[in-house]
Enzyme design. Structure first.
Site, PDB file in Angstrom:
ATOM      1  N   ASP A  14      23.100  55.777  49.357  1.00 10.88           N
ATOM      2  CA  ASP A  14      24.411  54.106  49.179  1.00 10.88           C
ATOM      3  C   ASP A  14      23.437  52.577  49.768  1.00 10.88           C
ATOM      4  O   ASP A  14      22.455  53.600  50.315  1.00 10.88           O
ATOM      5  CB  ASP A  14      25.198  54.659  50.360  1.00 10.88           C
ATOM      6  CG  ASP A  14      26.633  53.175  50.058  1.00 10.88           C
ATOM      7  OD1 ASP A  14      27.180  53.054  49.048  1.00 10.88           O
ATOM      8  OD2 ASP A  14      27.052  52.750  51.637  1.00 10.88           O
ATOM      9  N   ASP A  16      24.664  49.301  50.356  1.00  4.22           N
ATOM     10  CA  ASP A  16      25.899  48.870  51.585  1.00  4.22           C
ATOM     11  C   ASP A  16      26.110  49.122  52.697  1.00  4.22           C
ATOM     12  O   ASP A  16      26.843  50.389  52.911  1.00  4.22           O
ATOM     13  CB  ASP A  16      26.736  48.080  50.922  1.00  4.22           C
ATOM     14  CG  ASP A  16      26.495  46.913  49.879  1.00  4.22           C
ATOM     15  OD1 ASP A  16      25.569  45.751  49.892  1.00  4.22           O
ATOM     16  OD2 ASP A  16      27.276  47.157  48.700  1.00  4.22           O
ATOM     17  N   ASP A 209      27.700  55.434  54.772  1.00  2.00           N
ATOM     18  CA  ASP A 209      28.270  55.290  55.922  1.00  2.00           C
ATOM     19  C   ASP A 209      29.563  55.222  56.249  1.00  2.00           C
ATOM     20  O   ASP A 209      30.984  54.376  56.936  1.00  2.00           O
ATOM     21  CB  ASP A 209      27.962  53.503  55.888  1.00  2.00           C
ATOM     22  CG  ASP A 209      28.182  53.167  54.987  1.00  2.00           C
ATOM     23  OD1 ASP A 209      27.944  53.167  54.469  1.00  2.00           O
ATOM     24  OD2 ASP A 209      29.223  51.843  55.433  1.00  2.00           O
TER      25      ASP A 209
END
Length: 327
Positions: A14, A16, A209
């Site tokens: 991922d 961001d 995240d």
């Protein structure tokens, strides 16, 4: 002991909140990723930029990147459209010019007004999205147009904190049309399926995240996952995670990739004894090691007892950690 990353041939990363927040890299991420030989593929729900722009940004920040190793929800969204529409069909674009360019790439016609008779609507994140374009999309969807959303992320990490994501704009159209979009991005399977196909991997690891996108997306295609607590999800979120959002590994940072796998694996830890007393989870043991090892030990007990109300500990340090987790 086996280093975590060496168990996998590809890392599906991922962006961001995992590698960067806004324009700035999260400290230590470049060095952490640079220590192995696994192929790195960047899998993002953000449909606002082209793969080449994302790759250029990653390279500028010091990451090893190439255009064909960036897999975006915009690419997957237009793939879903192309599979369902005739060539040259008009698609109303709610999003950036980069998303419109992806529509063109698959042989469809991007438009911005209901008057152009769109047979589909594609919606991706853009800071320029306003009432006018949402109104055009609303008219098209209510008239029967196919609706594809790049993702349903309600928030987006930035240097200033969490801001509105594409899912918040999707929610406005959902309320106005009483329709549900076909979803391309995580946690839906299509984006992850495209990343797996592109990478040609046999032993992939998803790294992210967010429990509700990255980790749930890994579950959607039945592969292992590492949650890093550098972005959206918190320890409290981990303890309340439903089964489809439970990661294989949990760590504070990406450097866990270069440490023994057992140190990030979710499960019991001999440093602590975790038990259940009514509606409380009770931990016996002092603060030894780090916060993450305690979280990895408590999580399975919390998941097995999802109705727990409190966390209790005789050790003051553990009690303080618990207080910060459940705020």
């Amino acid at each position: 002991m086996t280093v975590l990353r060496t168990q996998y041939d590809v890392l599906l990363l991922d962006l961001d909140g995992t590698l960067y927040a806004g324009a700035h890299a999260i400290p230590g991420t470049q060095a952490a990723l640079g220590q192995g030989t696994q192929a790195l593929y960047y899998v993002t729900n953000n449909a606002s930029r082209s793969p080449s722009a994302v790759s250029a940004h990653l390279t500028e920040l010091g990451f090893d990147s190439e255009d064909d190793r960036v897999v975006t929800s915009s690419q997957t969204a237009v793939r879903l459209l192309a599979e369902r529409l005739e060539p040259g069909a008009a698609v109303l674009v709610v999003g950036t010019d980069a998303l419109a360019d992806e529509v063109t790439r698959v042989g469809l016609l991007p438009v911005r007004e209901f008057a152009d008779s769109p047979v589909a609507v594609v919606q991706g994140h853009s800071t320029e999205t306003n009432w006018s374009i949402l109104a055009e999309a609303c008219l098209a969807i209510r008239a029967g147009a196919l609706w594809v959303a790049a993702n349903l992320d309600t928030t987006l990490p930035s240097e200033r904190g969490l801001v509105l994501g594409n899912g918040s704009m999707v929610a406005a159209l959902r309320a106005a049309t009483r329709q549900e979009p076909l979803v391309a991005g995580k946690p839906a399977a299509p984006l992850m399926e495209d990343a797996l196909a592109r990478s040609g991997c046999s032993r992939p690891l998803v790294v992210g995240d967010r429990l509700d996108t990255d980790i749930e997306g890994a579950h959607a295609v039945s592969i292992d996952s590492l949650l890093v607590l550098t972005g959206v999800s918190t320890p409290g979120d981990v303890l309340r995670a439903p089964i489809e959002q439970r990661p294989t590994y949990i760590a504070a940072t990406l450097d866990s990739l270069n440490q023994p796998a057992v140190e990030s694996l979710v499960g019991a830890d001999s440093k602590w004894s975790v038990s259940v007393n009514g509606s409380a989870l009770v931990v016996d043991g002092p603060v030894v090691g780090d916060e993450m090892s305690l979280l990895r030990a408590v999580a399975p007990v919390a998941w097995a007892n999802p109705s727990f109300q409190t966390l209790e500990a005789s050790d003051a340090g553990v009690a303080d950690l618990f207080a910060s987790w459940l705020v």
